[in-house]
Design an enzyme around this catalytic site. Sequence first.
Site: not given
Ligand code: SAM
Length: 270
Positions: A37, A141
């Site tokens: 990645r 995010d």
């Molecule tokens: C799989 S998506 C989930 C989106 C939505 N909540 C849903 O359930 O459909 C996970 C998101 O978490 C964010 N993320 C990962 N680590 C994070 C952190 N430490 N703080 C805030 N956001 C984070 C990623 O950038 C990503 O956009």
Amino acid sequence: MQTLKLKKSEFDFLKEYIYNNIGISLSEQKIYLVQGRLSKRLKELGLSSFEEYCKLLSDDIKRSELSYLASLISTNVTSFFREESQWRFLEKNIETIGLNKRLRIWSAASSTGEEPYSINMFLHEHITDIVNWDVKILATDISTKVLKIAQAGEYKTKAYEMLSKRYQIKYFTKAGLDTFAIKPFIKKDIKFRLFNLVTGDYKVFGGKKFDIIFCRNVMIYFDKKTQNELVAKFYNLLNMGGYLFIGSSEALTDIKQGFKLVSGSIYKKV
Ligand SMILES: C[S@@+](CC[C@H](N)C(=O)[O-])C[C@H]1O[C@@H](n2cnc3c(N)ncnc32)[C@H](O)[C@@H]1O
């Protein structure tokens, strides 16, 4: 594209850096995933080795690379009205949430925006006098890339077609050949902000509290300790009787703290 070789010592550095700065804990087996990645990102940056990338991260005082790193390591997969049963729960309970027609909701890992927009479309469908309500939705995010998409509020026909005709007509307008845009009256209640759930400064919330926090499909990447700390912060940020929605594949086993499980993956502050 040729994949650059990631040495074990470099992987160990990245693993620790990612854990400390994003909260995601990677197992040893993830070395090839990380190598694959990140190779593309290294090329974009004009770097020829992971050693150079590790140095870039060490020198990155402002943590400006973090957002890219998070996007590459975690998934941004999301969709409108994900986790169907949770919306059914909300349908039954929405009238009891929010005092004096005031609602404060936080979508805590909002990715490309489908979640916060679903929340506001849902409120417009299920609260008859919504125009008289004071609604504010905060969507955050760690990734600036997904936040930009969320803020634009334009989605591909494929995502739009997943919604019923009623929603398509009421909440979207045609934006381009293959895109549909969320209407301004749905966008206006939502603020998009960069916020890192793990290292973020929770003082920014001041004394503000939420009625519902959606933190879905992100805690799954965190270890128990990080999940525990996060759930405690969510508890403090919720009004009494407020709800925490997590992903259906996540569970607060052993870390319920003051929360009561009221429905599959929905917890209430009691
Ligand atoms: C799989 S998506 C989930 C989106 C939505 N909540 C849903 O359930 O459909 C996970 C998101 O978490 C964010 N993320 C990962 N680590 C994070 C952190 N430490 N703080 C805030 N956001 C984070 C990623 O950038 C990503 O956009």
